[in-house]
Design an enzyme around this catalytic site. Structure first.
Site, PDB file in Angstrom:
ATOM      1  N   CYS A 139       5.812  -2.389 -10.508  1.00  0.00           N
ATOM      2  CA  CYS A 139       4.780  -2.696 -11.627  1.00  0.00           C
ATOM      3  C   CYS A 139       5.527  -1.946 -12.899  1.00  0.00           C
ATOM      4  O   CYS A 139       4.925  -2.582 -13.928  1.00  0.00           O
ATOM      5  CB  CYS A 139       3.482  -2.213 -11.160  1.00  0.00           C
ATOM      6  SG  CYS A 139       2.581  -2.680  -9.869  1.00  0.00           S
ATOM      7  N   HIS A 175      -0.312  -2.768 -17.923  1.00  0.00           N
ATOM      8  CA  HIS A 175       0.086  -3.403 -16.594  1.00  0.00           C
ATOM      9  C   HIS A 175      -1.360  -3.995 -15.931  1.00  0.00           C
ATOM     10  O   HIS A 175      -2.128  -3.108 -15.918  1.00  0.00           O
ATOM     11  CB  HIS A 175       0.688  -2.610 -15.800  1.00  0.00           C
ATOM     12  CG  HIS A 175       0.865  -3.214 -14.249  1.00  0.00           C
ATOM     13  ND1 HIS A 175       1.247  -4.395 -14.117  1.00  0.00           N
ATOM     14  CD2 HIS A 175       0.561  -2.366 -13.177  1.00  0.00           C
ATOM     15  CE1 HIS A 175       1.127  -4.323 -12.585  1.00  0.00           C
ATOM     16  NE2 HIS A 175       0.948  -3.530 -12.300  1.00  0.00           N
ATOM     17  N   ASN A 196      -2.744  -9.487 -10.211  1.00  0.00           N
ATOM     18  CA  ASN A 196      -1.263  -8.570 -10.413  1.00  0.00           C
ATOM     19  C   ASN A 196      -0.006  -9.188 -10.053  1.00  0.00           C
ATOM     20  O   ASN A 196       0.210  -9.461  -9.096  1.00  0.00           O
ATOM     21  CB  ASN A 196      -1.592  -7.154  -9.640  1.00  0.00           C
ATOM     22  CG  ASN A 196      -0.488  -5.937  -9.960  1.00  0.00           C
ATOM     23  OD1 ASN A 196       0.465  -6.680 -10.418  1.00  0.00           O
ATOM     24  ND2 ASN A 196      -0.813  -4.905  -9.177  1.00  0.00           N
TER      25      ASN A 196
HETATM   26  O1  UT7 Z   1       0.000  -2.495  -9.429  1.00  0.00           O
HETATM   27  C1  UT7 Z   1       0.145  -1.725  -8.382  1.00  0.00           C
HETATM   28  C2  UT7 Z   1      -0.645  -0.422  -8.584  1.00  0.00           C
HETATM   29  N1  UT7 Z   1      -1.828  -0.933  -7.512  1.00  0.00           N
HETATM   30  C3  UT7 Z   1      -3.173  -0.702  -8.033  1.00  0.00           C
HETATM   31  O2  UT7 Z   1      -3.270  -0.010  -8.943  1.00  0.00           O
HETATM   32  C4  UT7 Z   1      -4.312  -0.560  -6.841  1.00  0.00           C
HETATM   33  C5  UT7 Z   1      -5.178   0.442  -7.370  1.00  0.00           C
HETATM   34  N2  UT7 Z   1      -6.087   0.370  -6.218  1.00  0.00           N
HETATM   35  C6  UT7 Z   1      -7.222  -0.462  -6.338  1.00  0.00           C
HETATM   36  O3  UT7 Z   1      -7.178  -1.269  -7.188  1.00  0.00           O
HETATM   37  C7  UT7 Z   1      -8.348  -0.462  -5.476  1.00  0.00           C
HETATM   38  O4  UT7 Z   1      -8.219   0.873  -4.486  1.00  0.00           O
HETATM   39  C8  UT7 Z   1      -8.644  -1.672  -4.365  1.00  0.00           C
HETATM   40  C9  UT7 Z   1      -9.113  -2.882  -5.281  1.00  0.00           C
HETATM   41  C10 UT7 Z   1      -7.118  -1.882  -3.746  1.00  0.00           C
HETATM   42  C11 UT7 Z   1      -9.636  -1.514  -3.220  1.00  0.00           C
HETATM   43  O5  UT7 Z   1     -10.774  -0.892  -3.981  1.00  0.00           O
HETATM   44  P1  UT7 Z   1     -11.567   0.327  -3.649  1.00  0.00           P
HETATM   45  O6  UT7 Z   1     -12.803   0.390  -4.301  1.00  0.00           O
HETATM   46  O7  UT7 Z   1     -10.588   1.537  -3.505  1.00  0.00           O
HETATM   47  O8  UT7 Z   1     -11.864  -0.035  -1.865  1.00  0.00           O
HETATM   48  P2  UT7 Z   1     -11.469   0.767  -0.623  1.00  0.00           P
HETATM   49  O9  UT7 Z   1     -10.100   0.442  -0.490  1.00  0.00           O
HETATM   50  O10 UT7 Z   1     -11.987   2.123  -0.585  1.00  0.00           O
HETATM   51  O11 UT7 Z   1     -12.346  -0.056   0.415  1.00  0.00           O
HETATM   52  C12 UT7 Z   1     -13.671  -0.260   0.579  1.00  0.00           C
HETATM   53  C13 UT7 Z   1     -13.989  -0.824   1.605  1.00  0.00           C
HETATM   54  C14 UT7 Z   1     -13.443  -0.653   3.030  1.00  0.00           C
HETATM   55  O12 UT7 Z   1     -14.473  -0.937   3.918  1.00  0.00           O
HETATM   56  P3  UT7 Z   1     -15.343   0.052   4.714  1.00  0.00           P
HETATM   57  O13 UT7 Z   1     -14.128   1.142   5.222  1.00  0.00           O
HETATM   58  O14 UT7 Z   1     -16.238   0.965   3.483  1.00  0.00           O
HETATM   59  O15 UT7 Z   1     -15.939  -0.417   5.506  1.00  0.00           O
HETATM   60  C15 UT7 Z   1     -12.364  -1.856   3.011  1.00  0.00           C
HETATM   61  O16 UT7 Z   1     -11.984  -2.153   4.104  1.00  0.00           O
HETATM   62  O17 UT7 Z   1     -13.872  -2.404   1.118  1.00  0.00           O
HETATM   63  C16 UT7 Z   1     -12.995  -3.176   2.126  1.00  0.00           C
HETATM   64  N3  UT7 Z   1     -12.407  -4.022   1.607  1.00  0.00           N
HETATM   65  C17 UT7 Z   1     -12.475  -5.089   1.494  1.00  0.00           C
HETATM   66  N4  UT7 Z   1     -13.797  -5.658   1.568  1.00  0.00           N
HETATM   67  C18 UT7 Z   1     -13.664  -7.232   1.205  1.00  0.00           C
HETATM   68  C19 UT7 Z   1     -10.923  -3.867   1.178  1.00  0.00           C
HETATM   69  N5  UT7 Z   1     -10.571  -4.957   0.855  1.00  0.00           N
HETATM   70  C20 UT7 Z   1     -11.418  -5.936   0.724  1.00  0.00           C
HETATM   71  C21 UT7 Z   1     -11.336  -7.055   0.434  1.00  0.00           C
HETATM   72  N6  UT7 Z   1     -12.726  -7.764   0.544  1.00  0.00           N
HETATM   73  N7  UT7 Z   1     -10.446  -7.919  -0.095  1.00  0.00           N
END
Ligand code: UT7
Length: 352
Positions: free
Chosen positions: A114, A277, A307
């Site tokens: 990125c 970004h 992204n």
């Molecule tokens: O450019 C490169 C750098 N990358 C980034 O900057 C990404 C940075 N991180 C993020 O943007 C966020 O962490 C995400 C968008 C990837 C995830 O959001 P989050 O609020 O951190 O969610 P999480 O990973 O803590 O997951 C929360 C819940 C989980 O379920 P449980 O364990 O609470 O039941 C995940 O399994 O959301 C679930 N989950 C989803 N649910 C529906 C994860 N992905 C999805 C999805 N749809 N696509």
């Protein structure tokens, strides 16, 4: 003093629009979750077997070259940033060079994910300032959709990424107070596996074993690029510790922007356009708030494209410029964070 400037910029995104609803047909996800957590509504996917990071890069490059008022024969160096190259090797730089029909000039591929465009811009800046090159073609392009996991297991990664390309021509300028004022690059490999696409690789199980990702038998398989086991166990997709990446990003973005401001004696209020970004709308909004920038001074397009990694800054920068939001003399701030971890910033006084 000779500085470097962005003399022309262009972007290309594939025609095919893939909405959150489309993805929900393949995996357990939904439009509401994706929009709420990331801001993304849709992204573009390239046409398999027709388009690649190189072909998309070529389209963006042609526009940048034309807008810089040069011909492709004037380009004297190529820098190509991508994490989704056409081949394992050689890199996309030489493929793009071949497509453009400009053999002989140097072509450098960089792998900074990125932060790839900001890293590339900094490299181009040094080459131009030293007098070594006069028309550097810098490209950031990604064909993410070719390598994502479309099952529910991959949903936290797959819903975020999209395809596209951006390009810029970097030239010298002697105009006072114009051009690239400063660039700042950082990395911390301690977190390399937090956001990574590990297989196929030549790691031979060394790092995977350490991190406990379940590599089967390093001694038996050591040194192989891809094993049947990896395929069977579906260890051949990108993985990300989203919350860890998020936490690091919201710390490093403001830090590296402040570093650039301090280096130039400028303040956040001097920024006319901030092009972050496009990792997550929530990250951009957090940084915007930290810098106390009004909405009209921040360009976000993650809603439309997701992204696009190395392509995200040049696509957003080009869109902002095309929309007339970046004018001669404006102070433009670029900042990126991503896999590696790597991060960086640049301040540009537009024009020159
Ligand atoms: O450019 C490169 C750098 N990358 C980034 O900057 C990404 C940075 N991180 C993020 O943007 C966020 O962490 C995400 C968008 C990837 C995830 O959001 P989050 O609020 O951190 O969610 P999480 O990973 O803590 O997951 C929360 C819940 C989980 O379920 P449980 O364990 O609470 O039941 C995940 O399994 O959301 C679930 N989950 C989803 N649910 C529906 C994860 N992905 C999805 C999805 N749809 N696509």
């Amino acid at each position: 003093m000779t500085r470097s400037k962005i003399a022309g910029i262009g972007y290309y995104v594939p025609e095919r629009v893939v909405t959150n609803h489309d993805l929900a047909e393949y995996m357990d996800t939904n439009d509401e979750w994706i929009q709420e957590r990331t801001g993304i509504k849709e992204r573009r996917y390239a046409v398999k077997h027709e388009e690649t990071s190189t072909t998309m890069g070529v389209e963006a490059a042609k526009i940048a070259i034309e807008r810089a008022g040069i011909t492709k024969e004037d380009v004297d160096f190529i820098i190509f940033a991508t994490l989704s190259p056409d081949y394992y090797f050689p890199g996309c730089g030489v493929l793009l060079q071949r497509e453009l029909g400009i053999p002989g000039i140097g072509a450098l591929d960089i792998r900074n994910q990125c932060s790839g465009f900001v890293y590339g811009l900094s490299i181009a800046d040094q080459f131009v300032k030293s007098g070594m090159y006069k028309n550097i073609l810098l490209v950031g392009a990604e064909f993410h959709s070719s390598g994502l996991d479309y099952s529910t297991r991959g949903r936290n990664v797959t819903v975020i990424f999209g395809d596209g390309a951006g390009a810029a021509i970097i030239q010298p300028t002697t105009e006072e107070n114009r051009g690239i004022l400063t660039t700042h690059l950082h990395a911390d490999g301690t977190h390399a596996e937090q956001l990574a696409y590990i297989n196929p690789g030549a790691h031979g199980g060394k790092w995977l074993g350490k991190k406990g990702f379940g590599y089967p038998d390093p001694d038996k398989f050591g040194g192989m690029f891809l094993t049947q086991h990896m395929v069977d166990e579906e260890q051949v997709f990108p993985n990300m510790n989203g919350p860890a990446v998020f936490k690091f990003a919201v710390t490093k973005f403001p830090e590296v922007i402040n570093e650039a401001l301090e280096a130039t004696g400028l303040n956040a209020k001097d920024i006319d356009m901030f092009v972050p970004h496009q990792a997550n709308l929530r990250i951009s909004q957090f940084v915007q708030k930290k810098l106390r920038l009004p909405d009209e001074k921040v360009w976000n397009n993650i809603q439309k494209y997701g992204n696009t990694t190395a392509a995200s800054i040049p696509i957003a920068l080009c869109e902002a410029w095309e929309a007339g939001k970046i004018k001669d003399g404006d102070l433009v701030c670029l900042a990126a964070f991503g896999s590696g971890f790597t991060w960086g910033s640049a301040l540009i006084r537009w024009g020159g």
